[in-house]
Design a protein around this motif. Structure first.
Motif, short mmCIF file in Angstrom:
data_model
loop_
_atom_site.label_atom_id
_atom_site.label_comp_id
_atom_site.label_asym_id
_atom_site.label_seq_id
_atom_site.Cartn_x
_atom_site.Cartn_y
_atom_site.Cartn_z
N ILE A 76 40.09 -12.38 41.16
CA ILE A 76 40.21 -13.81 41.42
C ILE A 76 39.72 -14.10 42.83
O ILE A 76 40.40 -13.79 43.82
N SER A 77 38.55 -14.67 42.94
CA SER A 77 37.96 -14.98 44.25
C SER A 77 36.86 -16.01 44.06
O SER A 77 35.96 -15.83 43.23
N LEU A 78 36.92 -17.10 44.80
CA LEU A 78 35.93 -18.17 44.64
C LEU A 78 34.54 -17.74 45.10
O LEU A 78 34.36 -17.27 46.22
N PHE A 80 44.43 -15.63 33.17
CA PHE A 80 45.08 -16.53 34.13
C PHE A 80 44.55 -17.96 34.04
O PHE A 80 44.91 -18.81 34.84
N VAL A 81 43.67 -18.20 33.08
CA VAL A 81 43.17 -19.55 32.81
C VAL A 81 43.77 -20.01 31.49
O VAL A 81 43.59 -19.36 30.46
N ILE A 115 35.66 -18.75 39.89
CA ILE A 115 36.88 -18.28 40.55
C ILE A 115 37.38 -16.98 39.91
O ILE A 115 37.73 -16.03 40.60
N TYR A 116 37.35 -16.95 38.59
CA TYR A 116 37.88 -15.80 37.86
C TYR A 116 36.74 -14.94 37.34
O TYR A 116 35.78 -15.45 36.75
N LYS A 117 36.85 -13.66 37.55
CA LYS A 117 35.81 -12.73 37.12
C LYS A 117 35.57 -12.83 35.62
O LYS A 117 34.44 -12.68 35.15
N HIS A 127 41.53 -3.20 34.25
CA HIS A 127 42.09 -4.32 33.52
C HIS A 127 42.42 -5.47 34.47
O HIS A 127 42.94 -5.25 35.56
N GLU A 128 42.14 -6.67 34.03
CA GLU A 128 42.33 -7.84 34.87
C GLU A 128 43.74 -7.93 35.43
O GLU A 128 44.73 -7.74 34.72
N CYS A 129 43.80 -8.21 36.71
CA CYS A 129 45.10 -8.40 37.35
C CYS A 129 44.97 -9.49 38.41
O CYS A 129 43.87 -9.92 38.74
N CYS A 130 46.08 -9.94 38.90
CA CYS A 130 46.11 -11.05 39.85
C CYS A 130 45.84 -10.55 41.27
O CYS A 130 46.72 -10.53 42.13
N ARG A 131 44.60 -10.11 41.47
CA ARG A 131 44.18 -9.56 42.76
C ARG A 131 42.81 -10.12 43.12
O ARG A 131 42.07 -10.59 42.26
N PRO A 132 42.44 -10.06 44.40
CA PRO A 132 41.14 -10.60 44.84
C PRO A 132 39.94 -10.01 44.12
O PRO A 132 38.90 -10.67 44.01
#
Length: 337
Positions: free
Chosen positions: A61-63, A135-136, A126-128, A53-58
């Motif tokens: 979230i990684s460009l 987070f958007v 940026i976001y998977k 599940h989506e979380c605020c981790r690399p």
């Protein structure tokens, strides 16, 4: 090395499957061995939930700089200034491990020139989960802030939304569409979040991204582009310096804009005013061909040219720029195929 999903599922099954039956000694030994192995695994992956599940981790979230560059070069048409600014601004910001303030971009131009599309490309790379990421956050003036009599309530809500979301994930992105229709003064309520503060009430906003979309200033951009057109000069000769200063002043002094006399501009908190040039016939043809590919249709230049030809252009006598840009291409294409 990341565990494969099937391995994690197997471990979860072993953990979550309960039994009240007696366990044979040999089974107990196996179970103990597996428990030891599982404990070691959990030490490295304390929250398996975050694997799925989506979380605020690399991992989420990684460009993807290469992906963003490719998308801007192959999917955005007629916007050499915007493409260059967005790539450099976003990649530079994300590469900075300790930014002094959030990244603030203000995208301006006529309808259908690609402002909303570019914000989607940024999110995608940026976001998977892209625009579907939790987070958007996307806001439109007419939907989220429609009533001018409730501006105090909106200010309070907006501050609460942003603080809550950044508290949840420092790498949050906020997109504000229809800034030209937003109530003047409302956006000033988030000024502290965009400023050079390390923390506000224990929350740091320095790694967040704010993107504003607006039609305000579009006429000024068109005048410049038309000047180059009439002079027979290539539009690629237009530079940011030809537009940015006048654009920021027009936005600041437009009483009907959400940026009217805003402290965001007055205090230089907007990092870039990004101009989107009006689209010519050739750019519309490119849009149609791209739309055909997106719909799994065989691209036909003759069809694309016909669609582009039937659009309304301005000025009428010169047919220099498509009035609606590429905005209506998707729906119009169905009529021609």
């Amino acid at each position: 090395m990341k565990p494969k999903k099937r391995h994690v599922l197997l471990l979860l099954l072993l953990v979550c499957t309960g039994t009240t039956e007696a366990i044979e000694p040999i089974s107990t030994s196996i179970a103990v061995g597996m428990a030891v192995a599982l404990t070691g695994f959990l030490a490295s992956y304390q929250n398996i939930h975050n694997y799925f599940h989506e979380c605020c981790r690399p991992e989420w979230i990684s460009l993807n700089r290469t992906g963003l560059q490719h998308d801007l070069e192959t999917k955005l048409f007629g916007q050499h200034i915007a493409s260059r600014i967005v790539l450099k601004a976003v990649s530079g910001f994300v590469a900075n491990k300790n930014p002094k303030k959030p990244l603030v971009l203000s995208l301006h131009g006529w309808t259908g020139t690609g402002k909303n599309f570019v914000s989607q490309l940024i999110a995608k790379n940026i976001y998977k989960e892209g625009m579907d990421s939790s987070f958007v956050h996307f806001y439109t003036a007419q939907h989220h802030f429609p009533n001018s009599n409730k501006i105090k309530t909106y200010k309070s809500q907006l501050k609460r939304w942003i603080k809550g979301n950044v508290t949840n994930c420092a790498h949050s992105m906020f997109i504000f569409d229809e800034m030209d229709k937003m109530q003047p003064g409302l956006i000033d309520s988030i000024k502290p979040f965009l400023d050079y503060y390390e923390k506000l009430d224990g929350v740091s906003y320095q790694k967040a991204i704010f993107i504003f979309l607006s039609n305000t200033g579009g006429e000024s951009i068109i005048e410049t582009a038309l000047h180059f057109w009439r002079a027979g000069r290539d539009r690629e000769e237009i530079e940011l310096k030809d537009l940015e200063t006048a654009l920021s002043l027009l936005v600041f002094n437009n009483k009907k804009s959400g940026f009217w006399h805003t402290s965001l501009i007055d205090k230089n908190l907007v990092d870039f005013f990004v101009p989107f040039l009006p689209l010519e016939y050739r750019h519309v043809v490119q849009c149609v061909l791209a739309e055909m590919e997106a719909k799994d249709l065989k691209p036909k230049k003759s069809v694309a040219e016909q669609v582009a030809k039937d659009l309304v252009y301005s000025p009428k006598s010169e047919r220099a720029f498509a009035v609606t840009g590429c905005k209506t291409i998707g729906s119009k294409l169905d009529y021609y195929i």
